[in-house]
Design an enzyme around this catalytic site. Structure first.
Site, mmCIF file in Angstrom:
data_model
loop_
_atom_site.group_PDB
_atom_site.id
_atom_site.type_symbol
_atom_site.label_atom_id
_atom_site.label_comp_id
_atom_site.label_asym_id
_atom_site.label_seq_id
_atom_site.Cartn_x
_atom_site.Cartn_y
_atom_site.Cartn_z
ATOM 1 N N SER A 63 0.982 -1.309 0.068
ATOM 2 C CA SER A 63 0.054 -0.048 -0.026
ATOM 3 C C SER A 63 0.889 1.396 0.015
ATOM 4 C CB SER A 63 -0.968 0.096 1.351
ATOM 5 O OG SER A 63 -1.732 -0.968 1.302
HETATM 6 N N1 SAH Z 1 -0.058 -5.840 4.305
HETATM 7 C C1 SAH Z 1 0.626 -6.088 2.814
HETATM 8 C C2 SAH Z 1 -0.145 -5.458 1.817
HETATM 9 C C3 SAH Z 1 -0.448 -7.080 1.021
HETATM 10 S S1 SAH Z 1 -1.426 -6.950 -0.363
HETATM 11 C C4 SAH Z 1 2.021 -5.311 2.742
HETATM 12 O O1 SAH Z 1 2.304 -4.468 3.691
HETATM 13 O O2 SAH Z 1 2.928 -5.496 1.981
HETATM 14 C C5 SAH Z 1 -2.672 -8.110 0.149
HETATM 15 C C6 SAH Z 1 -1.994 -9.167 0.347
HETATM 16 O O3 SAH Z 1 -3.546 -9.962 1.315
HETATM 17 C C7 SAH Z 1 -1.571 -10.333 -0.654
HETATM 18 O O4 SAH Z 1 -0.470 -10.720 -0.360
HETATM 19 C C8 SAH Z 1 -2.670 -11.341 -0.752
HETATM 20 O O5 SAH Z 1 -2.234 -12.746 -1.272
HETATM 21 C C9 SAH Z 1 -3.261 -11.377 0.690
HETATM 22 N N2 SAH Z 1 -4.684 -11.977 1.081
HETATM 23 C C10 SAH Z 1 -5.581 -11.944 0.165
HETATM 24 N N3 SAH Z 1 -6.604 -12.599 0.561
HETATM 25 C C11 SAH Z 1 -5.885 -13.542 1.821
HETATM 26 C C12 SAH Z 1 -6.504 -14.259 2.714
HETATM 27 N N4 SAH Z 1 -7.760 -14.759 2.680
HETATM 28 N N5 SAH Z 1 -5.845 -14.659 3.791
HETATM 29 C C13 SAH Z 1 -4.497 -14.258 3.946
HETATM 30 N N6 SAH Z 1 -3.922 -13.337 3.104
HETATM 31 C C14 SAH Z 1 -4.623 -13.031 1.904
#
Ligand code: SAH
Length: 218
Positions: A63
């Site tokens: 983000s």
């Molecule tokens: N907090 C992260 C942002 C990652 S983007 C950072 O600081 O980089 C969102 C993430 O959520 C992705 O990696 C995706 O694979 C994960 N995601 C999506 N659905 C999910 C679920 N049900 N359980 C765990 N992770 C999930």
């Protein structure tokens, strides 16, 4: 931590976070310290402190700095909390949280991302982060209840298991809406309120899909 990007981080705080109203001194301090450039591809390090999200592996994104700060600030962490993160991704948000609370439990569904994030947790000596590969829409019951929950992917509704694992008096930030645009919601479970919730909308946001039993394609 002193490195080549220290000035870029200071500028990010001054030009992106302060003017948009981020005020919690602890959040500002940590955003100014954590080496965000380590969480993106080498080729993108120069853009790591820019005012935008960045791609990470597996078609996911890290983000925009302001959104990370805004979501973190909304949790009102004081240092003693147990926090659940759904969507570890690069691990950046988890590291920010780990410096502001007692323990972070973070869940990611894509193995390659989790492996990369774990390396950074070790490298940055974040020994208060626990992580696992799973569907985070089910929460992580073993360590519940959580004083704060942060979901960094967008789903159609607030997953029921997460509401169940939120402590009384606890706060959750979560993007809720369509695949593309969502509203960032702040959910407060009222202390002594028998599960009663107070829900506010903070911002319009664009997150990648929350995929799981209580998300998309569930
Ligand atoms: N907090 C992260 C942002 C990652 S983007 C950072 O600081 O980089 C969102 C993430 O959520 C992705 O990696 C995706 O694979 C994960 N995601 C999506 N659905 C999910 C679920 N049900 N359980 C765990 N992770 C999930």
């Amino acid at each position: 931590m002193s490195d080549l990007f220290e000035m870029a981080r200071e500028r990010m705080v001054r030009e992106q976070l302060l003017p948009r109203g981020i005020r919690d001194p602890r959040v500002l301090e940590v955003m100014g310290e954590v080496p965000r450039h380590l969480f993106v591809d080498d080729a993108m390090q120069a853009q790591a402190y820019g005012d935008h999200p960045l791609p990470i592996a597996a078609d996911q994104t890290i983000s925009q700095p302001y959104i990370v700060a805004c979501m973190t600030e909304a949790l009102q962490l004081t240092g003693h909390e147990r926090v659940l993160e759904v969507g570890t991704g690069s691990g950046y948000q988890a590291v920010i949280l780990s410096r502001l609370c007692e323990k972070v439990c973070t869940v990611e569904r894509i193995n390659s991302l989790l492996a990369g994030a774990r390396k950074l947790f070790d490298r940055l000596r974040c020994y208060n982060i626990l992580s696992k590969l799973d569907d985070g829409t089910m929460g992580w019951p073993d360590h519940a209840p959580y004083d704060a929950i942060i979901v960094t992917a967008g789903g159609p509704t607030i997953p029921e298991p997460l509401l169940g694992q939120l402590a009384e008096g606890g706060r959750m930030v979560i993007p809720v809406g369509g695949q593309g645009v969502q509203e960032l919601k702040l959910v407060h479970k009222i202390a002594g309120g028998d599960g009663e919730l107070e829900i506010q909308t903070i911002e319009q946001v664009r997150f990648v899909d929350l995929v799981g039993a209580h998300g998309w394609n569930g």
